[in-house]
Design a protein around this motif. Structure first.
Motif, PDB file in Angstrom:
ATOM      1  N   PRO A 197       0.830  -1.211   0.000  1.00  0.00           N
ATOM      2  CA  PRO A 197       0.000   0.000   0.000  1.00  0.00           C
ATOM      3  C   PRO A 197       0.865   1.262   0.000  1.00  0.00           C
ATOM      4  N   LYS A 226      -4.710  -6.497   7.259  1.00  0.00           N
ATOM      5  CA  LYS A 226      -5.057  -5.920   5.954  1.00  0.00           C
ATOM      6  C   LYS A 226      -5.821  -4.619   6.136  1.00  0.00           C
ATOM      7  N   SER A 227      -6.795  -4.606   7.052  1.00  0.00           N
ATOM      8  CA  SER A 227      -7.614  -3.397   7.229  1.00  0.00           C
ATOM      9  C   SER A 227      -6.783  -2.256   7.822  1.00  0.00           C
ATOM     10  N   ASN A 264      -4.318  -0.938   5.065  1.00  0.00           N
ATOM     11  CA  ASN A 264      -4.986  -0.206   3.990  1.00  0.00           C
ATOM     12  C   ASN A 264      -5.412   1.190   4.430  1.00  0.00           C
TER      13      ASN A 264
END
Length: 146
Positions: free
Chosen positions: A120, A140-141, A144
């Motif tokens: 990212p 992941k959250s 991101n």
């Protein structure tokens, strides 16, 4: 030797209903070109060109992930009895070694993205060395948002 051939399908227009009312014909402006036995889809001339984002390799992140896995393998293969012994042998701070070792807990998708330069935007090593969740979905959250 085969020459490249082009097949252009129908003009741009409204869908047409067949006489029996059971079939609808939709024309799409697309052409197929055969080159070297391969088929390529060629977009209309007025369409915008698209290409995938170019990888942005971050050598600092890659180096840290590789070191983490190397150190973990050294510990698991009993080359060193403890983190303290490994830190002494590598001539680095034990606390830093422990923080870097946590990178082995990153999800395979994130690790793969880092190694391929597709991490990212704005992801930095300092962010990864902070406490990261063990659950891959939570990683992941958080990354991101990051």
């Amino acid at each position: 030797m085969n020459r490249p051939t082009t097949l252009t399908l129908g003009p741009i227009g409204k869908p047409k209903l067949s006489r029996d009312g059971r079939t609808m014909v939709v024309s799409i402006p697309i052409s197929f070109r055969r080159q070297g036995g391969r088929k390529r889809v060629v977009t209309p001339m007025n369409a915008e060109a698209w290409s995938p984002p170019k990888p942005q390799v971050d050598n600092t992140l890659i180096k840290a992930v590789v070191r983490a896995h190397r150190w973990r393998n050294m510990l698991e293969s009993n080359l060193f009895g403890s983190v303290r012994e490994l830190a002494k042998a590598e001539k680095i701070n034990e606390s830093y070694l422990c923080r870097v070792l946590r990178l082995t807990l990153l999800s395979p998708a994130i690790t793969d993205a880092i190694l391929n330069g597709l991490q990212p935007n704005g992801l930095e090593l300092a962010q990864l060395l902070k406490s990261i969740p063990l659950e891959w979905d939570q990683q992941k959250s958080i990354l991101n948002k990051g």
